[in-house]
Structures are given as C-alpha cells and as structure tokens.
Motif scaffolding. Structure first.
Motif, PDB file in Angstrom:
ATOM      1  N   LYS A 109       0.841  -1.206   0.000  1.00  0.00           N
ATOM      2  CA  LYS A 109       0.000   0.000   0.000  1.00  0.00           C
ATOM      3  C   LYS A 109       0.871   1.250   0.000  1.00  0.00           C
ATOM      4  O   LYS A 109       0.630   2.189  -0.761  1.00  0.00           O
ATOM      5  N   ASN A 110       1.900   1.264   0.840  1.00  0.00           N
ATOM      6  CA  ASN A 110       2.798   2.419   0.897  1.00  0.00           C
ATOM      7  C   ASN A 110       3.515   2.632  -0.439  1.00  0.00           C
ATOM      8  O   ASN A 110       3.662   3.766  -0.893  1.00  0.00           O
ATOM      9  N   ALA A 111       3.962   1.545  -1.056  1.00  0.00           N
ATOM     10  CA  ALA A 111       4.636   1.666  -2.355  1.00  0.00           C
ATOM     11  C   ALA A 111       3.671   2.196  -3.409  1.00  0.00           C
ATOM     12  O   ALA A 111       4.038   3.028  -4.241  1.00  0.00           O
ATOM     13  N   TRP A 112       2.433   1.743  -3.380  1.00  0.00           N
ATOM     14  CA  TRP A 112       1.437   2.166  -4.363  1.00  0.00           C
ATOM     15  C   TRP A 112       1.082   3.641  -4.190  1.00  0.00           C
ATOM     16  O   TRP A 112       0.967   4.385  -5.163  1.00  0.00           O
ATOM     17  N   THR A 113       0.916   4.075  -2.949  1.00  0.00           N
ATOM     18  CA  THR A 113       0.452   5.435  -2.709  1.00  0.00           C
ATOM     19  C   THR A 113       1.575   6.477  -2.737  1.00  0.00           C
ATOM     20  O   THR A 113       1.306   7.655  -2.949  1.00  0.00           O
ATOM     21  N   SER A 114       2.813   6.075  -2.512  1.00  0.00           N
ATOM     22  CA  SER A 114       3.885   7.065  -2.480  1.00  0.00           C
ATOM     23  C   SER A 114       5.035   6.768  -3.423  1.00  0.00           C
ATOM     24  O   SER A 114       5.936   7.586  -3.562  1.00  0.00           O
ATOM     25  N   GLY A 115       5.022   5.637  -4.074  1.00  0.00           N
ATOM     26  CA  GLY A 115       6.144   5.223  -4.923  1.00  0.00           C
ATOM     27  C   GLY A 115       6.421   6.162  -6.070  1.00  0.00           C
ATOM     28  O   GLY A 115       7.575   6.486  -6.352  1.00  0.00           O
ATOM     29  N   PHE A 116       5.396   6.632  -6.754  1.00  0.00           N
ATOM     30  CA  PHE A 116       5.586   7.523  -7.901  1.00  0.00           C
ATOM     31  C   PHE A 116       6.212   8.839  -7.479  1.00  0.00           C
ATOM     32  O   PHE A 116       7.137   9.338  -8.105  1.00  0.00           O
ATOM     33  N   ILE A 117       5.725   9.385  -6.363  1.00  0.00           N
ATOM     34  CA  ILE A 117       6.270  10.647  -5.853  1.00  0.00           C
ATOM     35  C   ILE A 117       7.737  10.492  -5.477  1.00  0.00           C
ATOM     36  O   ILE A 117       8.580  11.323  -5.823  1.00  0.00           O
ATOM     37  N   LYS A 118       8.071   9.388  -4.808  1.00  0.00           N
ATOM     38  CA  LYS A 118       9.455   9.131  -4.431  1.00  0.00           C
ATOM     39  C   LYS A 118      10.341   8.951  -5.660  1.00  0.00           C
ATOM     40  O   LYS A 118      11.483   9.405  -5.671  1.00  0.00           O
TER      41      LYS A 118
END
Length: 81
Positions: free
Chosen positions: A69-78
């Motif tokens: 979930k964390n990778a999905w919700t913040s991965g693109f921004i990171k």
C-alpha cells in the motif's frame, strides 16, 4: 503448468486477467478454462495481512499488504525526487 517465466505470468502485458475463486470452485473453473483452451495459472491464496504467491511449490512473492500500500500510494512521488 505454464512454461512462462514468473515475471511473464505476474507482469506480462499480453491479454489476460487475475481473478479470485473460492477453493471449492477451482475444479469447475479449471474445467471451463480447459473447455475453451484458456491457459490458467494459479498464483496463490489471499488471506491474512500479506500477499503470498507460490508457483510449483516455491514461494516467489511474500509481501505485507501495508508495505505494498505504501509503495502504491507514495512510490511515484518518491521516484520523481
């Protein structure tokens, strides 16, 4: 069993889809898929707090749902940083 690699089965972009079936219905679904000559690959089971995908008796993915979930919700921004 499919001759496709794990990466092709999991991430291939050819026509196909993933769906969930209750254990009691798996034989019926396999019968239907065979009737129409559609290849079916069992990926694993959904339960608990993690995603586990097995192939040919080997665990190929074991990830906590929260981590995904964390990778999905913040991965693109990171990735843009």
């Amino acid at each position: 069993n499919s001759k496709l690699t794990n990466s092709k089965i999991l991430f291939g972009e050819s026509a196909g889809f993933i769906f969930e079936v209750e254990d009691m219905h798996i034989p019926e679904v396999k019968k239907i898929m065979n009737k129409y000559k559609v290849e079916m690959n069992e990926l694993g089971k959904t339960k608990g707090n993690s995603l586990r995908i097995n192939r040919e008796g080997k665990n190929i993915i074991d990830l906590p749902i929260e981590k995904m979930k964390n990778a999905w919700t913040s991965g693109f921004i990171k990735a843009l940083r």
